[in-house]
Design an enzyme around this catalytic site. Sequence first.
Site, PDB file in Angstrom:
ATOM      1  N   LEU A  72       0.859  -1.104   0.049  1.00  0.00           N
ATOM      2  CA  LEU A  72       0.086  -0.026   0.235  1.00  0.00           C
ATOM      3  C   LEU A  72       0.961   1.130   0.207  1.00  0.00           C
ATOM      4  O   LEU A  72       1.824   1.297   0.832  1.00  0.00           O
ATOM      5  CB  LEU A  72      -0.917  -0.304   1.201  1.00  0.00           C
ATOM      6  N   THR A  74       0.370   4.354   1.420  1.00  0.00           N
ATOM      7  CA  THR A  74      -0.369   5.472   1.168  1.00  0.00           C
ATOM      8  C   THR A  74       0.332   7.175   1.284  1.00  0.00           C
ATOM      9  O   THR A  74      -0.551   8.182   1.554  1.00  0.00           O
ATOM     10  CB  THR A  74       0.553   5.110   2.930  1.00  0.00           C
ATOM     11  N   PHE A  97       7.678   3.596  13.068  1.00  0.00           N
ATOM     12  CA  PHE A  97       8.641   4.837  12.492  1.00  0.00           C
ATOM     13  C   PHE A  97       9.354   5.665  13.134  1.00  0.00           C
ATOM     14  O   PHE A  97       9.204   5.853  14.371  1.00  0.00           O
ATOM     15  CB  PHE A  97       8.084   5.240  11.697  1.00  0.00           C
ATOM     16  N   TYR A 139      19.031   1.609  17.212  1.00  0.00           N
ATOM     17  CA  TYR A 139      18.645   0.259  16.514  1.00  0.00           C
ATOM     18  C   TYR A 139      19.269  -0.950  18.142  1.00  0.00           C
ATOM     19  O   TYR A 139      18.996  -0.046  19.217  1.00  0.00           O
ATOM     20  CB  TYR A 139      19.731  -0.088  15.574  1.00  0.00           C
ATOM     21  N   ASP A 169      15.342  -5.469  21.019  1.00  0.00           N
ATOM     22  CA  ASP A 169      13.735  -4.697  19.878  1.00  0.00           C
ATOM     23  C   ASP A 169      13.114  -5.645  20.000  1.00  0.00           C
ATOM     24  O   ASP A 169      11.824  -5.146  20.630  1.00  0.00           O
ATOM     25  CB  ASP A 169      15.129  -5.355  18.545  1.00  0.00           C
ATOM     26  N   GLY A 248      21.873 -11.716  41.576  1.00  0.00           N
ATOM     27  CA  GLY A 248      21.388 -11.714  42.477  1.00  0.00           C
ATOM     28  C   GLY A 248      21.796 -12.156  43.622  1.00  0.00           C
ATOM     29  O   GLY A 248      21.054 -12.176  44.528  1.00  0.00           O
ATOM     30  N   GLN A 273      24.325 -21.646  45.840  1.00  0.00           N
ATOM     31  CA  GLN A 273      23.423 -21.202  46.389  1.00  0.00           C
ATOM     32  C   GLN A 273      23.468 -21.136  48.222  1.00  0.00           C
ATOM     33  O   GLN A 273      24.892 -22.155  48.539  1.00  0.00           O
ATOM     34  CB  GLN A 273      21.995 -21.967  46.250  1.00  0.00           C
ATOM     35  N   GLN A 275      22.473 -21.587  50.880  1.00  0.00           N
ATOM     36  CA  GLN A 275      21.618 -22.483  51.066  1.00  0.00           C
ATOM     37  C   GLN A 275      21.740 -23.965  50.819  1.00  0.00           C
ATOM     38  O   GLN A 275      21.627 -24.968  51.429  1.00  0.00           O
ATOM     39  CB  GLN A 275      19.853 -22.716  51.356  1.00  0.00           C
TER      40      GLN A 275
END
Length: 416
Positions: A72, A74, A97, A139, A169, A248, A273, A275
């Site tokens: 199309l 436009t 855009f 980008y 992205d 973390g 870990q 624990q």
Amino acid sequence: MSTPLQGIKVLDFTGVQSGPSCTQMLAWFGADVIKIERPGVGDVTRHQLRDIPDIDALYFTMLNSNKRSIELNTKTAEGKEVMEKLIREADILVENFHPGAIDHMGFTWEHIQEINPRLIFGSIKGFDECSPYVNVKAYENVAQAAGGAASTTGFWDGPPLVSAAALGDSNTGMHLLIGLLAALLHREKTGRGQRVTMSMQDAVLNLCRVKLRDQQRLDKLGYLEEYPQYPNGTFGDAVPRGGNAGGGGQPGWILKCKGWETDPNAYIYFTIQEQNWENTCKAIGKPEWITDSAYSTAHARQPHIFDIFAEIEKYTVTIDKHEAVAYLTQFDIPCAPVLSMKEISLDPSLRQSGSVVEVEQPLRGKYLTVGCPMKFSAFTPDIKAAPLLGEHTAAVLQELGYSDDEIAAMKQNHAI
């Protein structure tokens, strides 16, 4: 099979990756996604990084499955008329855009509201309207740099690094998807659409929230106890790069496995870990560390954390990465093999789960694509091939009420 977005019509004015990743997911959920493309050209990714001459590139086909494509123009009066009719019938319009581009087409948000007050307008930009970088072209890696990911990725003695994962992205597309679904639910309550904007910088920042946490801790304490620089290194005034350390609070590192000298992916990621320290000691043959005050707590271990990982690596380097993971899993140790894309493409479990799917396009033939990452109990997305350029132009125009003669005339006038 009923799908969540059955009956929802989406106008896809997006290109490259951030927008198409969002609209592709809408299509997987059952929406009728109409990709609007420039006549004779189409999405730029149809031509980028081709592996087969004159055939849609995988870059395009892996981001545009389950959509319909129309060509199309436009800029023409007829094209604008078609666009208005599409907007009138649509539920969602998505664009990525450059700032102001869709306004220059004559379709400002205000005008769109006049045409269809129920329409939800999704917009992706590099930066928010109030950002000093609002007019900067963005980008993937631009977003990673501006969103806090690059400055906190890499090793402390090297430059900032960008991730190979599409944090700028596809991650932005997923964030917009959440916003669009929320707007659809809100429309059920209000009867009106709304504008949903998503900046790539914000999407990256949202994945870096623990680094903003660390910045505030650093401002108060002057150090970050879980980073490799502690306690023997130095900290500046900004969150440093921590290499492969866990972010973390659980120390982790990439460890060599058998064959690392020739196989660039013969590694595992190993996490310690607090624990599970007792099991970790048993797994690596160091039971004496369980009660040794120099090792018995995370705080005590941190000064010689690399010595600990080196000791663990003495074991992992003697066995295959898959054997290492199988063994360590018996001790409930969080770990995983470093899988290459070759291994992922051949993984039967990913095929079985639908995470990797083989589809077929008329001209390209069969190719692999990433399937829907969410698994639903009530429906399974049917992943189909990406459309050829303009494959559905006539069908969509006929649905809008155009006759064959009118469609032929529009083609003659370069409107389609």
